[in-house]
Design an enzyme around this catalytic site. Structure first.
Site, PDB file in Angstrom:
ATOM      1  N   TRP A  56       0.830  -1.206   0.000  1.00 25.53           N
ATOM      2  CA  TRP A  56       0.000   0.000   0.000  1.00 25.53           C
ATOM      3  C   TRP A  56       0.864   1.256   0.000  1.00 25.53           C
ATOM      4  CZ3 TRP A  56      -5.133   0.128  -0.813  1.00 25.53           C
ATOM      5  CH2 TRP A  56      -5.845  -1.077  -0.656  1.00 25.53           C
ATOM      6  N   SER A  57       2.084   1.146  -0.456  1.00 24.28           N
ATOM      7  CA  SER A  57       3.049   2.224  -0.290  1.00 24.28           C
ATOM      8  C   SER A  57       2.714   3.475  -1.107  1.00 24.28           C
ATOM      9  CB  SER A  57       4.425   1.693  -0.704  1.00 24.28           C
ATOM     10  OG  SER A  57       5.313   2.761  -0.893  1.00 24.28           O
ATOM     11  N   ASN A  58       2.618   4.606  -0.421  1.00 24.28           N
ATOM     12  CA  ASN A  58       2.448   5.881  -1.117  1.00 24.28           C
ATOM     13  C   ASN A  58       3.701   6.222  -1.921  1.00 24.28           C
ATOM     14  OD1 ASN A  58      -0.067   6.246   0.123  1.00 24.28           O
ATOM     15  ND2 ASN A  58       0.864   7.207   1.915  1.00 24.28           N
TER      16      ASN A  58
END
Ligand SMILES: *Cc1c(COP(=O)(O)O)cnc(C)c1O
Length: 295
Positions: free
Chosen positions: A67-69
């Site tokens: 879910w890395s921005n």
């Protein structure tokens, strides 16, 4: 230099708690910088990508969770500025809206088991040692170039704030704010709120980036709500209330915990009456896509 100048607006937030405690609270809206190269992620990439250009690298290789921005920001920035992008994604193969967007921007994903993922330099060597186009970007954009970009938040301020609040994952943003404060000879206190459990390691990460000049740092390690991307019912209802009362959208992973910390410290009279406070909204709102069922 890449042409993508930003200067995010500052707006005042008015809530009964702030009147009661006699403080003024402002938000620097880095979430408005770009929908996908959001907030501190653009600031962390700016000098990193400039260095990649100077070294004639055309492939950005980086690391992140599912879910890395940071992965999404790198994928979008790569597409915007003409780089290919490749990411080692922590853990077993999954699919979700953030990874779909990464692929849509052209990023190639390689799922990597958690043990091997820890050795980032080794992975990079293994896959890209012979590729002179490849450029290593650490997880979360951690590093001195990232810190330099984040220090520009302080350069952009037109007013003085005694207290500046930011959420911490790697500590790069907090280090950048401290660097900016030292550079501009200010005395603001940086209140850093780690979103991971055991957040005191952030102090060491900041010290690696900024060996001197942490006098103005205060770490608040009690607001992780159980760990990274973990939430509690009171955090969720806090995010809901704040968003409804102000029109400023928060997400629970970073900015929700950050503003929750500020309100708790105000309630406990830990911030002096009369203070001017700045919250750095570091963006990351796509993280909400995986959490909507908690609301
Ligand atoms: C990545 C991220 C952070 C963490 O920043 P660090 O520089 O790694 O400490 C904070 N807020 C948001 C919204 C983020 O996406």
């Amino acid at each position: 230099m890449l042409r993508f100048d930003v200067h995010s607006p500052v707006e005042e937030i008015r809530l009964p708690l702030y009147t009661e405690k006699n403080v003024r609270v402002f938000v620097k809206r880095d979430d408005l910088i770009h929908p996908y190269i959001s907030g501190n992620k653009w600031r962390k990439l700016k000098y990193t990508l400039n260095q990649a250009i100077q070294q004639d690298r055309t492939l950005l290789v980086t690391f992140g969770g599912a879910w890395s921005n940071h992965l999404l920001a790198t994928a979008c920035a790569g597409a915007k500025f003409g780089f290919k992008t490749f990411a080692f994604v922590r853990g077993e193969e999954v699919d979700n809206p953030v990874l779909k967007l990464c692929k849509l921007f052209g990023m190639q994903l390689k799922f990597t088991d958690r043990q091997r993922y820890k050795e980032k330099e080794t992975l990079f060597e293994e896959y890209f040692a012979k590729d002179s186009n490849a450029y290593f970007i650490d997880e979360g954009g951690y590093g001195p170039h990232g810190m330099m970009g984040c220090s520009e938040v302080i350069d952009e301020l037109n007013e003085y704030y005694e207290h500046i609040f930011c959420a911490c994952g790697t500590g790069t943003t907090a280090a950048g704010l401290l660097h900016g404060i030292n550079k501009n000879r200010l005395t603001s206190i940086v209140h850093a709120v780690p979103v991971l459990k055991g957040g005191s390691f952030i102090g060491e990460e900041i010290a690696k980036l900024l060996p001197n000049g942490q006098e103005n740092l205060q770490l608040h390690t009690a607001y992780h709500c159980g760990g990274y991307a973990k939430t509690t019912p009171s955090l969720i209802s806090f995010v809901k209330d704040f968003t409804q009362q102000t029109g400023v959208l928060l997400e629970p992973t970073y900015t929700g915990k950050l503003v929750f910390a500020l309100h708790d410290l105000l309630a406990k009279d830990q911030i002096p009456s009369g203070s001017k406070i700045l919250i750095l909204h570091t963006g990351g709102l796509t993280g909400l896509l995986g959490m909507l069922d908690r609301f």
